[in-house]
Design a protein around this motif. Structure first.
Motif, PDB file in Angstrom:
ATOM      1  N   LEU A   1      29.947  18.464   7.887  1.00 24.49           N
ATOM      2  CA  LEU A   1      29.009  18.263   6.991  1.00 24.49           C
ATOM      3  C   LEU A   1      28.039  19.003   6.203  1.00 24.49           C
TER       4      LEU A   1
ATOM      5  N   SER B   1      24.855  19.536   3.853  1.00 25.66           N
ATOM      6  CA  SER B   1      23.486  19.031   4.232  1.00 25.66           C
ATOM      7  C   SER B   1      22.731  19.851   3.149  1.00 25.66           C
ATOM      8  N   ASP B   2      22.747  21.109   2.527  1.00 31.67           N
ATOM      9  CA  ASP B   2      22.670  21.737   1.683  1.00 31.67           C
ATOM     10  C   ASP B   2      23.684  21.745   0.159  1.00 31.67           C
TER      11      ASP B   2
ATOM     12  N   ASN C   1      26.073  15.496   1.258  1.00 26.47           N
ATOM     13  CA  ASN C   1      25.010  15.047   1.960  1.00 26.47           C
ATOM     14  C   ASN C   1      24.092  15.744   0.825  1.00 26.47           C
TER      15      ASN C   1
ATOM     16  N   ASP D   1      21.335  16.758  -0.111  1.00 26.40           N
ATOM     17  CA  ASP D   1      20.027  16.533   0.394  1.00 26.40           C
ATOM     18  C   ASP D   1      18.919  15.980   1.371  1.00 26.40           C
ATOM     19  N   LEU D   2      20.220  15.728   2.533  1.00 25.67           N
ATOM     20  CA  LEU D   2      20.258  15.315   3.913  1.00 25.67           C
ATOM     21  C   LEU D   2      19.087  16.972   4.731  1.00 25.67           C
TER      22      LEU D   2
ATOM     23  N   ASP E   1      14.911  15.676   4.678  1.00 28.62           N
ATOM     24  CA  ASP E   1      14.981  14.759   5.640  1.00 28.62           C
ATOM     25  C   ASP E   1      15.630  14.550   7.663  1.00 28.62           C
TER      26      ASP E   1
ATOM     27  N   ALA F   1      17.040  11.591   9.227  1.00 30.83           N
ATOM     28  CA  ALA F   1      18.103  11.379   8.870  1.00 30.83           C
ATOM     29  C   ALA F   1      19.330  12.641   9.023  1.00 30.83           C
ATOM     30  N   LEU F   2      19.100  13.752   8.704  1.00 33.56           N
ATOM     31  CA  LEU F   2      19.610  14.724   9.554  1.00 33.56           C
ATOM     32  C   LEU F   2      20.217  14.508  11.249  1.00 33.56           C
TER      33      LEU F   2
ATOM     34  N   ALA G   1      23.346  11.755  11.564  1.00 37.57           N
ATOM     35  CA  ALA G   1      24.023  12.582  10.658  1.00 37.57           C
ATOM     36  C   ALA G   1      24.837  13.277  11.276  1.00 37.57           C
TER      37      ALA G   1
ATOM     38  N   THR H   1      18.012  23.605   4.824  1.00 42.66           N
ATOM     39  CA  THR H   1      18.520  22.449   6.314  1.00 42.66           C
ATOM     40  C   THR H   1      17.866  23.762   6.954  1.00 42.66           C
TER      41      THR H   1
END
Length: 526
Positions: A5, A7-8, A28, A30-31, A34, A37-38, A41, A54
């Motif tokens: 993943l 996330s940034d 993702n 923008d994850l 959040d 949501a992270l 995921a 993150t």
């Protein structure tokens, strides 16, 4: 299939590298903003690639049952709970050298900006004011630049400053005279640097020893009219004291890219006309971002597919087959290095590790890396078992190994010797039931287990000392867990390693050092 993943905002190159290695990528960017949501995921991923947005807290780490590696594109890992990751068996990697040039260049740019008042002149001119006489600046040519920290980034700043015909002096307890000479840098004390430097640039990690290194007291002895530049870490400067020094003219100007609390908004120091600020842009160039993104993608892929470890902050470089045999000796080496690193005084010039007995048959590299990493840790927050030897080499610190197949009193022993300009310190350890034990410090034999909080004491071997020490600790309500003594001869110099149930306060340590029999008393943390 292995799954990673991102996330940034990491860039397309990182995705391409991972996918080329047949790794499934969830991109993702923008994850990381959040956490809820992270958390969802993270349930089924093997690897995570991040920047600074993150925040990998203990809660998020606990929610990632399959996670094996966290890769931080960049050097700072303040946004990762490394202790929680280590406890969960997750490797944490960074890219410590990918943005060194970029950060160094930003420091030089900030130096020019504050000296020539470029941002203020730009804003004024765009308002059609044409206030030419208002923005009288200062030249860098012929001035003295004082570096607080002369490692990788500081060394690049020194080279660039020398190209501008500046004289460079540096305060860095871990830089040897030989390496400083090679760099064309004069090593000085912090106090001398503050008194001599026209420009002061900080390039040191943030830890207990460097926090507020530019303190109110430091600003009282600083050369009048000096400029201060900080593109390293927030918290290195007492910002309230700096504001006062700017107002009363002791400091001519400051250029800050980092702050104690970020994001910094409505900061009082923003109101000063002699301050230039940027929003933590040290690593923000296209080249640096691409470099660290590519590096972390390659490191994550190598780790997940082959088990290779690069730039790990919480584990040594070692194969799966070697791990069971090496792990206890790596642990022993780290404890010996940590003890020596906490007790030596002055710039380290050499570290040697002597392997005696069965341990001499094992792979030395991971053990030596653990020793060096722990010895340097008190001053270099970013040091780890992977980059320790290269950082030592950069600072002119010699690393040597010696092996002998015999160990007269134990099956295996490790002896760590740390040399400084002020002398040498050596400590020997062995394994008892797989646990590290100190068996000798210098020429003094003593047997001591290690605890999280300890006190190291050198004292005159005279009656009444233990009682006097016990009284001080009793008054401070500090409980002794174990008390281990050693000496060479009666009435001479004695030594003790004392395990305590809690940390010593500064007042208690001062009271101990005030005892007439005490020659040295120093707290230890393990």
């Amino acid at each position: 299939m292995v799954k990673v993943l991102i996330s940034d905002k990491l860039g397309d190159d990182a995705v391409r590298i991972l996918e080329a290695r047949k790794i499934e990528v969830v991109f993702n960017p923008d994850l990381g903003k959040d956490p809820a949501a992270l958390k969802e995921a993270l349930q089924d991923v093997d690897g995570l690639a991040i920047r600074s947005a993150t925040k990998m807290t203990a809660e998020l780490i606990e929610a990632a049952p399959k996670l094996k590696v966290i890769g931080r594109a960049g050097i700072g890992v303040d946004n990762i709970d490394i202790d929680a990751a280590t406890a969960a068996g997750i490797a944490v990697m960074n890219t410590p050298f990918g943005n060194a040039v970029t950060t160094a260049e930003h420091a030089i740019a900030m130096m020019f900006a504050v000296a020539r008042k470029i941002p203020q002149a730009d804003a004024s001119t765009k308002q059609s004011k044409w206030e030419k006489s208002k923005f009288m600046g200062r030249e860098l040519f012929g001035k003295t630049l004082g570096l607080i920290g002369a490692g990788n980034i500081g060394g690049i700043v020194a080279s660039r400053a020398q190209g501008l015909r500046m004289k460079v002096i540096a305060f860095d307890p871990f830089l040897s005279e030989e390496k400083a000479n090679d760099m064309g840098v004069e090593l000085v004390s912090l106090n001398e640097l503050l008194q001599r430097a026209d420009f002061i640039s900080l390039h040191t990690p943030l830890n207990d020893k460097t926090r507020n290194i530019i303190s109110r007291e430091a600003l009282e002895v600083i050369r009048p009219g000096a400029f201060i530049i900080n593109c390293a870490r927030g918290g290195l400067i007492d910002e309230d004291a700096l504001a006062e020094a700017l107002d009363d003219g002791r400091v001519a100007g400051a250029a800050l890219d980092v702050f104690a609390e970020e994001p910094a908004k409505n900061h009082p120091i923003f109101e000063r006309e002699n301050v230039v600020v940027t929003p933590h842009l040290g690593a923000s160039t296209r080249e640096a971002q691409e470099n660290v993104a590519v590096q972390i993608a390659e490191q994550i892929a190598d780790y997940l597919l082959t088990g290779a470890v690069q730039n790990a902050l919480n584990m040594p470089s070692v194969t799966a087959d070697e791990a069971p045999k090496l792990k206890p000796f790596i642990n022993l080496g780290e404890k010996l290095g940590s003890l020596a690193g906490q007790l030596v005084d002055g710039a380290i010039t050499g570290i040697s590790v002597r392997f005696a007995g069965h341990v001499s048959e094992l792979k030395a590299g991971p053990i030596v890396s653990g020793v060096v990493s722990s010895a340097l840790k008190p001053q270099l927050a970013t040091v780890n078992a992977v980059n320790a030897t290269s950082l030592a080499k950069d600072r002119g610190i010699s690393i040597t190994e010696e092996k002998t197949e015999t160990s007269p009193n134990f099956g295996s022993t490790l002896t760590v010797k740390v040399e400084t300009a002020n002398g040498a310190f050596s400590v020997t350890g062995a394994l008892f039931g797989g646990e590290p034990r100190i068996v000798r410090i210098g020429d003094v034999r003593l047997e001591a287990s290690l605890a999280p909080n300890m006190l190291f004491v050198i004292n005159e071997d005279k009656p009444g000392f233990i009682g006097a020490l016990g009284d001080v600790l009793s008054d401070a309500k500090v409980n002794i867990a174990t008390f281990n003594l050693g000496r060479q001869e009666a009435g001479g110099e004695a030594m003790a390693l004392i395990a305590l149930d809690q940390e010593l306060s500064d007042d208690t340590l001062r009271a101990i050092n005030a005892l007439p029999q005490i020659k040295r008393a120093a707290p230890l943390k393990f």
